[in-house]
Design a protein around this motif. Structure first.
Motif, PDB file in Angstrom:
ATOM      1  N   LEU A  15       4.282   2.066  -0.536  1.00  0.00           N
ATOM      2  CA  LEU A  15       3.242   3.003  -0.963  1.00  0.00           C
ATOM      3  C   LEU A  15       2.450   3.390   0.275  1.00  0.00           C
ATOM      4  CD1 LEU A  15       1.726   0.909  -3.898  1.00  0.00           C
ATOM      5  CD2 LEU A  15       3.272   2.849  -4.137  1.00  0.00           C
ATOM      6  N   GLY A  16       2.272   4.647   0.461  1.00  0.00           N
ATOM      7  CA  GLY A  16       1.460   5.069   1.589  1.00  0.00           C
ATOM      8  C   GLY A  16       0.697   6.330   1.253  1.00  0.00           C
ATOM      9  N   ASN A  17      -0.612   6.235   1.268  1.00  0.00           N
ATOM     10  CA  ASN A  17      -1.459   7.400   1.047  1.00  0.00           C
ATOM     11  C   ASN A  17      -2.824   7.121   1.645  1.00  0.00           C
ATOM     12  OD1 ASN A  17      -3.042   5.960  -0.873  1.00  0.00           O
ATOM     13  ND2 ASN A  17      -1.606   6.466  -2.487  1.00  0.00           N
ATOM     14  N   ASP A  18      -3.803   7.923   1.324  1.00  0.00           N
ATOM     15  CA  ASP A  18      -5.142   7.735   1.884  1.00  0.00           C
ATOM     16  C   ASP A  18      -5.911   6.604   1.218  1.00  0.00           C
ATOM     17  OD1 ASP A  18      -4.695   9.808   3.595  1.00  0.00           O
ATOM     18  OD2 ASP A  18      -5.840  11.276   2.457  1.00  0.00           O
ATOM     19  N   VAL A  19      -5.426   6.119   0.069  1.00  0.00           N
ATOM     20  CA  VAL A  19      -6.151   5.098  -0.681  1.00  0.00           C
ATOM     21  C   VAL A  19      -5.533   3.720  -0.487  1.00  0.00           C
ATOM     22  CG1 VAL A  19      -6.916   4.399  -2.982  1.00  0.00           C
ATOM     23  CG2 VAL A  19      -6.806   6.818  -2.394  1.00  0.00           C
ATOM     24  N   GLU A  20      -4.238   3.617  -0.651  1.00  0.00           N
ATOM     25  CA  GLU A  20      -3.536   2.343  -0.578  1.00  0.00           C
ATOM     26  C   GLU A  20      -2.342   2.471   0.351  1.00  0.00           C
ATOM     27  OE1 GLU A  20      -4.308  -0.531  -2.106  1.00  0.00           O
ATOM     28  OE2 GLU A  20      -5.979   0.304  -3.220  1.00  0.00           O
ATOM     29  N   SER A  21      -1.949   1.366   0.933  1.00  0.00           N
ATOM     30  CA  SER A  21      -0.671   1.306   1.630  1.00  0.00           C
ATOM     31  C   SER A  21      -0.145  -0.106   1.471  1.00  0.00           C
ATOM     32  CB  SER A  21      -0.812   1.691   3.102  1.00  0.00           C
ATOM     33  OG  SER A  21      -1.641   0.764   3.763  1.00  0.00           O
ATOM     34  N   GLY A  22       1.132  -0.246   1.525  1.00  0.00           N
ATOM     35  CA  GLY A  22       1.784  -1.520   1.307  1.00  0.00           C
ATOM     36  C   GLY A  22       2.936  -1.309   0.351  1.00  0.00           C
ATOM     37  N   ASN A  23       3.346  -2.374  -0.329  1.00  0.00           N
ATOM     38  CA  ASN A  23       4.462  -2.178  -1.242  1.00  0.00           C
ATOM     39  C   ASN A  23       4.020  -2.250  -2.694  1.00  0.00           C
ATOM     40  OD1 ASN A  23       5.056  -4.887  -2.447  1.00  0.00           O
ATOM     41  ND2 ASN A  23       5.307  -5.453  -0.304  1.00  0.00           N
ATOM     42  N   LEU A  24       4.819  -1.654  -3.539  1.00  0.00           N
ATOM     43  CA  LEU A  24       4.490  -1.529  -4.962  1.00  0.00           C
ATOM     44  C   LEU A  24       4.224  -2.875  -5.609  1.00  0.00           C
ATOM     45  CD1 LEU A  24       4.362   0.185  -7.609  1.00  0.00           C
ATOM     46  CD2 LEU A  24       6.782  -0.371  -7.874  1.00  0.00           C
ATOM     47  N   HIS A  25       5.114  -3.833  -5.416  1.00  0.00           N
ATOM     48  CA  HIS A  25       4.974  -5.120  -6.099  1.00  0.00           C
ATOM     49  C   HIS A  25       3.683  -5.841  -5.724  1.00  0.00           C
ATOM     50  CE1 HIS A  25       9.552  -5.449  -7.127  1.00  0.00           C
ATOM     51  NE2 HIS A  25       8.976  -4.398  -7.658  1.00  0.00           N
ATOM     52  N   ASP A  26       3.284  -5.759  -4.460  1.00  0.00           N
ATOM     53  CA  ASP A  26       2.009  -6.369  -4.065  1.00  0.00           C
ATOM     54  C   ASP A  26       0.836  -5.640  -4.712  1.00  0.00           C
ATOM     55  OD1 ASP A  26       3.274  -8.263  -2.510  1.00  0.00           O
ATOM     56  OD2 ASP A  26       2.938  -7.195  -0.616  1.00  0.00           O
ATOM     57  N   TYR A  27       0.899  -4.317  -4.774  1.00  0.00           N
ATOM     58  CA  TYR A  27      -0.199  -3.526  -5.331  1.00  0.00           C
ATOM     59  C   TYR A  27      -0.425  -3.822  -6.811  1.00  0.00           C
ATOM     60  CZ  TYR A  27      -2.943   0.451  -6.897  1.00  0.00           C
ATOM     61  OH  TYR A  27      -3.912   1.234  -7.470  1.00  0.00           O
ATOM     62  N   ILE A  28       0.640  -3.936  -7.578  1.00  0.00           N
ATOM     63  CA  ILE A  28       0.475  -4.133  -9.023  1.00  0.00           C
ATOM     64  C   ILE A  28       0.515  -5.598  -9.438  1.00  0.00           C
ATOM     65  CG2 ILE A  28       1.359  -1.852  -9.577  1.00  0.00           C
ATOM     66  CD1 ILE A  28       3.979  -3.178 -10.442  1.00  0.00           C
ATOM     67  N   SER A  29       0.649  -6.499  -8.497  1.00  0.00           N
ATOM     68  CA  SER A  29       0.750  -7.920  -8.809  1.00  0.00           C
ATOM     69  C   SER A  29      -0.414  -8.384  -9.696  1.00  0.00           C
ATOM     70  CB  SER A  29       0.746  -8.731  -7.513  1.00  0.00           C
ATOM     71  OG  SER A  29       0.828 -10.103  -7.795  1.00  0.00           O
ATOM     72  N   GLY A  30      -0.079  -9.028 -10.793  1.00  0.00           N
ATOM     73  CA  GLY A  30      -1.092  -9.586 -11.683  1.00  0.00           C
ATOM     74  C   GLY A  30      -1.745  -8.583 -12.609  1.00  0.00           C
ATOM     75  N   SER A  31      -1.253  -7.356 -12.675  1.00  0.00           N
ATOM     76  CA  SER A  31      -1.848  -6.368 -13.566  1.00  0.00           C
ATOM     77  C   SER A  31      -0.759  -5.508 -14.194  1.00  0.00           C
ATOM     78  CB  SER A  31      -2.837  -5.472 -12.810  1.00  0.00           C
ATOM     79  OG  SER A  31      -2.158  -4.681 -11.865  1.00  0.00           O
TER      80      SER A  31
END
Length: 87
Positions: A15-31
Motif C-alpha cells: 500500500l502506498g499513498n499519502d496516508v498509509e504505506s506498508g503492506n495490506l496484511h499489516d494495515y488491516i491486522s486485528g480489524s
C-alpha cells in the motif's frame, strides 16, 4: 492467479499513498476491512462509489472497520480527482 472465493485470504500487497504505506496484511491486522475498487478517476462510477463510501465512513470508523479503495490510476490522477471532488 486462481479465482478467489468468499472467505479466502486476500493476497498481500504493498500500500502506498499519502496516508498509509506498508503492506495490506499489516494495515488491516486485528480489524475488519472493506476493500473495493473503482474503474478510473473522473468517471461517473467513481463518483458514486467513492461518494457513498465517504458518507458511510463514520459508521465504519465507529466499528473499527478500515476502508480501502483500489484504483488502477496513478497517484497523480487520484490526487487531482480528490482535489476536484472532495476539497
Amino acid at each position: 492467479m486462481p479465482i478467489m472465493s468468499l472467505g479466502d485470504e486476500l493476497p498481500n500487497f504493498y500500500l502506498g499513498n499519502d496516508v498509509e504505506s506498508g503492506n495490506l496484511h499489516d494495515y488491516i491486522s486485528g480489524s475488519w476491512a472493506v476493500l473495493f475498487s473503482y474503474p478510473r478517476s473522473f468517471t461517473p462510477i467513481c463518483t458514486t462509489e467513492l461518494g457513498r463510501a465517504a458518507q458511510l465512513a463514520p459508521e465504519f470508523d465507529k466499528r473499527g472497520v478500515k476502508m480501502l479503495a483500489l484504483s488502477c490510476d496513478n497517484g497523480d490522477s487520484n490526487k487531482d480527482w480528490i482535489q476536484v471532488r472532495f476539497v
